[in-house]
Design an enzyme around this catalytic site. Structure first.
Site, PDB file in Angstrom:
ATOM      1  N   CYS A   1       0.545  -1.164   0.076  1.00 27.09           N
ATOM      2  CA  CYS A   1      -0.090   0.120  -0.101  1.00 27.09           C
ATOM      3  C   CYS A   1       0.915   1.295  -0.071  1.00 27.09           C
ATOM      4  O   CYS A   1       0.303   2.365  -0.261  1.00 27.09           O
ATOM      5  CB  CYS A   1      -0.722   0.137   1.074  1.00 27.09           C
ATOM      6  SG  CYS A   1      -1.986  -1.716   1.367  1.00 27.09           S
TER       7      CYS A   1
ATOM      8  N   HIS B   1      -9.663   2.209  -1.205  1.00 30.27           N
ATOM      9  CA  HIS B   1      -8.295   2.113  -1.246  1.00 30.27           C
ATOM     10  C   HIS B   1      -7.819   1.029  -2.156  1.00 30.27           C
ATOM     11  O   HIS B   1      -7.502  -0.070  -1.861  1.00 30.27           O
ATOM     12  CB  HIS B   1      -8.009   1.548   0.185  1.00 30.27           C
ATOM     13  CG  HIS B   1      -6.616   1.257   0.388  1.00 30.27           C
ATOM     14  ND1 HIS B   1      -5.314   1.890  -0.005  1.00 30.27           N
ATOM     15  CD2 HIS B   1      -5.851   0.237   1.084  1.00 30.27           C
ATOM     16  CE1 HIS B   1      -4.514   1.116   0.237  1.00 30.27           C
ATOM     17  NE2 HIS B   1      -4.643   0.195   1.048  1.00 30.27           N
TER      18      HIS B   1
ATOM     19  N   CYS C   1       0.632   3.035   5.715  1.00 34.43           N
ATOM     20  CA  CYS C   1       1.079   1.943   6.172  1.00 34.43           C
ATOM     21  C   CYS C   1       0.853   0.931   5.238  1.00 34.43           C
ATOM     22  O   CYS C   1       0.177   0.993   4.372  1.00 34.43           O
ATOM     23  CB  CYS C   1       0.053   1.258   7.535  1.00 34.43           C
ATOM     24  SG  CYS C   1      -1.608   1.129   6.922  1.00 34.43           S
TER      25      CYS C   1
END
Lengths: 286, 430
Positions: free
Chosen positions: B94, B385, B416
């Protein structure tokens, strides 16, 4: 010209069948009317399938050749009609010319009209043009002209159509691998279920050694190699030569030395089998 | 620029993304390449880059087909950028989009390129499905076989069970736990309540909806496949509605994490245009912000020593020390909402005297953050996301927000990532 509006995109299977059953005894002049499919809303799932199959980037911009797919069912409907002078089975798509006047997206509501024009003699038979025009809010945004040949008694004195530029020479810029099922895949997207494209057996029944690729797939796939520029205002012309048998591997040759890009598809040893020559003219400042 | 000169700061000039879609919905059949190309084309159109080369394009995807080994370069070739634009792929889960931004910015800072585009794309819908590991080994053995006997032996290893494909799963390979299960453990450790998580989720939706309503995304977004807003956005979200949902991660009565306070699987792409100030000026492009600094960190989550998504907590002290800043000095802070609990655990850790002393080696806690500065235009809980696309979304939005606040305003980004990693960066309004 009188325009007859059709409520929805005609299904092509029944039209091909009707055209085959009524092919005898045709003649005379071209129909005086055209067909209109009004306010076409692009089906984004269909657009994405088309983009993936022809290798355009998947998104909202309509590829150069996409409106042809919207107009093609109207072409067939017009040619299957009893008042159309040439029998549909056996018509050969010889040339195609497309002009994109402005970039089109899936948000545009398209008025698609098709009419026939210029029935004329040819050395090997007769030629006719099927003209597809697309308007948005009364503004002409796209037009295409598909030239079909009816083989038959020719006229040696007929004015020869404008010939294509020479096939680009030299080593291939790329190689396209066309799978056996390509004709069925493009038939599913374009609705063009002409049996010459679907399977080796149905193609044999029509006199071809194997199934052949749809000409407009080969044109679209060739244009896709030229990048997103072709979706901007531009004009393409394609001259179809020998059909591409499926499956096969063809070479792409490009000549971009002149003001317009010339692309060819060829195959065989030394590239002797020429399948198409395509030119793309991008409008200055586009 | 001479090699000995002080590095310059890379400018964030603008960004573009497509609206994010919930997985298996509007973008179900769009590929990573389609979405990255669409984002690039929107950026190219907005900044007049058609036919122009940029120094490099750096992007990536977390869930990637093997055929997409050169995903970014292929997307560049399918775009209107000059074909002479180099490109490469990066992947840091990510953190991909933000790491890509840092990489391009560093090359600009060193004078190795004058401009670049960073970004990322991900689809959870058009996911790569691989052949079963047993079948793969058998096929490779068959490929290596030279004699009919060897071929027969290889074929004899085929088993009916091998037709079952390998589908990518959202689990940590070393722990077998999903990210949500890891997060649930950390949330329980920090005592983060269900109510606090739901409130954060509702705030994310409200902030994002308000940003859309005031036209904030008008020059940050290109509609795609009929979507003009993030599909996951629920402007009418409320704590009462969210309270009705059943927990999906964690166990028993203590489970607090629901589908609403965790990010859904999402499809989308984003890109950011970076350049030197000179390059921007030559092209007449206003600069929104500069990238001031960046820091990555990683934690040992495998032994359970630290929570999987806590690495950004460890990156921050390095940045603060280098920049001589306090957390409270930032005008805006963007903490990626992998889960509402991720944000709350990170904030709690920075407030904790023992954590800051024992884990970060600080004399005093980093302290509390004024929550009105946090994720002011919504974040991943509302927007969704698509893993590698989140960094580009945040960089472009934060750069614009800082520019609105005025020259010198500073913003912090914290993201994160799987594997116990974290990426942070500081932007400053131009």
């Amino acid at each position: 010209m009188e325009l007859r509006e059709v409520a929805s995109t005609p299904a092509l299977g029944p039209l091909f069948a009707r055209a085959a059953l009524t092919q005898r005894g045709r003649g005379g002049a071209l129909p005086a009317h055209g067909l209109l499919l009004a306010a076409v809303q692009v089906d984004r799932a269909h657009l994405l399938d088309y983009q993936h199959l022809c290798r355009f980037a998947g998104g909202d911009v309509l590829p150069h050749t996409y409106p042809h797919v919207l107009g093609f069912p109207l072409q067939v409907a017009l040619m299957a009609g009893r008042d159309f002078p040439l029998p549909l089975p056996g018509l050969v798509h010889l040339e195609n010319r497309i002009t994109v006047h402005r970039r089109l997206t899936a948000d545009d509501r398209l008025d698609v009209t098709v009419h026939a024009a210029d029935l004329r003699p040819h050395a090997k038979g007769q030629l006719v043009d099927l003209v597809t025009e697309v308007d948005v809010d009364g503004e002409r945004v796209w037009e295409g002209r598909s030239t079909y040949l009816r083989r038959g008694r020719g006229d040696a004195n007929a004015v020869a159509p404008q010939s294509s530029p020479p096939m680009p020479q030299g080593p291939p810029a790329g190689v396209l691998r066309l799978p056996e099922g390509l004709g069925r895949a493009y038939a599913a997207v374009s609705g063009d279920v002409n049996p010459i494209h679907l399977h080796a057996l149905s193609a044999k029944a029509m006199g071809f050694p194997r199934a052949i690729a749809h000409g407009m797939w080969t044109a679209a796939r060739t244009l896709a190699t030229l990048g997103p520029e072709a979706s901007e205002p531009s004009t393409s012309e394609v001259w179809f030569r020998k059909p591409v048998l499926l499956p096969s591997t063809v070479e792409l040759v490009v000549d971009d030395s002149g003001s317009r890009t010339v692309v060819g598809l060829r195959s065989g040893r030394e590239g002797v089998r020429e399948h198409l020559v395509l030119t793309l003219d991008v409008e200055a400042g586009a | 620029m001479a090699a000995s000169a002080k590095p310059r700061r890379a400018a964030v000039i603008g960004g573009n993304r497509i609206p994010f879609a919930r997985a298996n919905s509007t973008y179900a059949k769009a590929s990573n390449q389609d979405m990255l190309t669409a984002s690039l084309e929107g950026l190219v159109a907005r900044f007049g880059l058609a036919g122009e080369p940029v120094g490099e394009v750096t992007a990536g995807a977390v869930l990637k087909h093997s055929r997409d080994f050169n995903l970014t370069r292929e997307s560049v070739l399918g775009s209107s950028l000059a074909p002479t634009t180099p490109a490469y792929d990066v992947q840091q889960a990510c953190g991909t989009g933000l790491e890509a931004t840092v990489l391009v910015a560093n090359k600009i800072a060193l004078g190795q390129v004058e401009s670049g585009i960073a970004g990322g794309t991900d689809t959870a819908s058009d996911a790569p499905i691989a052949v079963n590991e047993g079948l793969r080994e058998t096929l490779l053995a068959l490929n290596r076989a030279k004699t009919p006997g060897q071929r027969l032996k290889a074929v004899a290893r085929l088993r009916p069970g091998q037709v079952v494909p390998e589908i990518p799963r959202n689990v940590e390979p070393r722990t077998g736990l999903s990210m949500g299960e890891h997060m649930a453990q950390t949330a329980a450790h920090w005592g983060v309540t269900r109510e606090a998580q739901d409130e954060l989720a509702v705030q994310s939706h409200r902030n994002l909806a308000a940003a859309y309503d005031r036209g904030f995304f008008d020059d940050l977004l290109t509609p795609y496949l009929g979507l003009t807003r993030d599909q996951n956005l629920r402007a009418d979200s409320s704590v009462d509605k969210l309270a009705k949902l059943k927990p999906v991660f964690g166990r028993g009565d203590g489970a607090t994490m629901t589908a609403a306070n965790s990010t859904p699987l999402t499809d989308g792409a984003s890109v950011v245009l970076l350049g030197s100030d000179e390059w921007a000026a030559e092209r007449g492009l206003p600069v929104l912000a500069h990238l001031v600094d960046a820091q990555t960190a990683a934690v040992d989550y495998v032994t359970g020593h630290e929570g999987l998504l806590m690495a950004p907590a460890y990156a921050l002290p390095h940045l603060l020390e280098r920049q001589g800043m306090k957390l409270q000095d930032f005008d805006l802070v963007e903490i990626h909402e992998a889960f509402a609990a991720t944000v709350l655990c990170t904030l709690a850790a920075w407030e904790s005297e023992s954590f800051c002393r024992d884990r970060l080696g600080l004399d005093a806690p980093i302290g509390a953050l004024d929550r009105t500065r946090l994720n002011v235009n919504g974040s991943s809980l509302a927007a969704g996301h698509p893993f590698a696309a989140t960094g580009g979304r945040i960089v472009a939005s934060l750069a614009k927000s800082l520019e609105e606040r005025g020259s010198g305003a500073r913003g912090l980004i914290s993201i994160c990532a799987a594997g116990g990693q974290g990426v942070m960066a500081i932007l400053e309004a131009a």
